[in-house]
Design a protein around this motif. Sequence first.
Motif, PDB file in Angstrom:
ATOM      1  N   PRO A  11       0.830  -1.217   0.000  1.00  0.00           N
ATOM      2  CA  PRO A  11       0.000   0.000   0.000  1.00  0.00           C
ATOM      3  C   PRO A  11       0.859   1.260   0.000  1.00  0.00           C
ATOM      4  O   PRO A  11       1.999   1.246   0.467  1.00  0.00           O
ATOM      5  N   ARG A  12       0.318   2.328  -0.520  1.00  0.00           N
ATOM      6  CA  ARG A  12       1.041   3.598  -0.633  1.00  0.00           C
ATOM      7  C   ARG A  12       0.462   4.618   0.333  1.00  0.00           C
ATOM      8  O   ARG A  12      -0.742   4.613   0.585  1.00  0.00           O
ATOM      9  N   PRO A  13       1.325   5.492   0.855  1.00  0.00           N
ATOM     10  CA  PRO A  13       0.788   6.559   1.719  1.00  0.00           C
ATOM     11  C   PRO A  13      -0.076   7.523   0.913  1.00  0.00           C
ATOM     12  O   PRO A  13       0.172   7.748  -0.272  1.00  0.00           O
ATOM     13  N   MET A  14      -1.067   8.060   1.570  1.00  0.00           N
ATOM     14  CA  MET A  14      -1.898   9.075   0.929  1.00  0.00           C
ATOM     15  C   MET A  14      -1.170  10.417   0.998  1.00  0.00           C
ATOM     16  O   MET A  14      -0.572  10.747   2.005  1.00  0.00           O
ATOM     17  N   MET A  15      -1.197  11.145  -0.091  1.00  0.00           N
ATOM     18  CA  MET A  15      -0.566  12.463  -0.128  1.00  0.00           C
ATOM     19  C   MET A  15      -1.602  13.506  -0.450  1.00  0.00           C
ATOM     20  O   MET A  15      -2.495  13.271  -1.255  1.00  0.00           O
ATOM     21  N   ASP A  16      -1.470  14.642   0.193  1.00  0.00           N
ATOM     22  CA  ASP A  16      -2.304  15.783  -0.156  1.00  0.00           C
ATOM     23  C   ASP A  16      -1.426  17.035  -0.133  1.00  0.00           C
ATOM     24  O   ASP A  16      -0.210  16.938   0.053  1.00  0.00           O
ATOM     25  N   VAL A  17      -2.025  18.182  -0.306  1.00  0.00           N
ATOM     26  CA  VAL A  17      -1.251  19.415  -0.412  1.00  0.00           C
ATOM     27  C   VAL A  17      -0.434  19.692   0.858  1.00  0.00           C
ATOM     28  O   VAL A  17       0.639  20.279   0.804  1.00  0.00           O
ATOM     29  N   ASP A  18      -0.923  19.217   2.010  1.00  0.00           N
ATOM     30  CA  ASP A  18      -0.204  19.441   3.273  1.00  0.00           C
ATOM     31  C   ASP A  18       0.912  18.427   3.495  1.00  0.00           C
ATOM     32  O   ASP A  18       1.950  18.762   4.062  1.00  0.00           O
ATOM     33  N   THR A  19       0.716  17.179   3.089  1.00  0.00           N
ATOM     34  CA  THR A  19       1.699  16.138   3.382  1.00  0.00           C
ATOM     35  C   THR A  19       2.717  15.920   2.257  1.00  0.00           C
ATOM     36  O   THR A  19       3.748  15.293   2.482  1.00  0.00           O
ATOM     37  N   LYS A  20       2.436  16.443   1.060  1.00  0.00           N
ATOM     38  CA  LYS A  20       3.337  16.209  -0.071  1.00  0.00           C
ATOM     39  C   LYS A  20       4.781  16.633   0.204  1.00  0.00           C
ATOM     40  O   LYS A  20       5.713  15.893  -0.134  1.00  0.00           O
TER      41      LYS A  20
END
Length: 140
Positions: A11-20
């Motif tokens: 599985p891959r970590p979820m990325m968003d504008v804050d965590t990228k």
Amino acid sequence: MVRYNKEFASPRPMMDVDTKPFWDYLKEKKDLYFQRCANCHSYMHPPRPICNQCKSFDMEWVPSSGKGTIYSYVVYHRPVHPGFEVPYEVVLVEMEEGVRIVSNMVDCEPEDIYIGMPVELVIDEVADDLVLPKFKRRNT
Ligand SMILES: [Zn+2]
């Protein structure tokens, strides 16, 4: 120590504008960076858009010492995803910066882990497009 079942994509970590940025620093600089408030200098993890101490939106990214201790851990005897072989541990590491991060160990089995164990960062290049922060035992 996590062992991957190569028959399944992990599985891959979820990325968003804050965590990228967190994931980009791992991949590009091969180092662990934490978000810190530029106003009150509080460290935060996971990354977020606003400081939980002073409510500032002014954030900066600073490299971690890479050192911490095991705050808690669990051992999985049934996989939550077929990409992981059991048993494996998930550790919660309290970093010197004061934030806690969820990870895995690279050099010991679940029965060797204990709360308060000194650990240090290992950059694990799991795949071409995935770099994860993991930990190994640290001599004090
Ligand atoms: Zn702040």
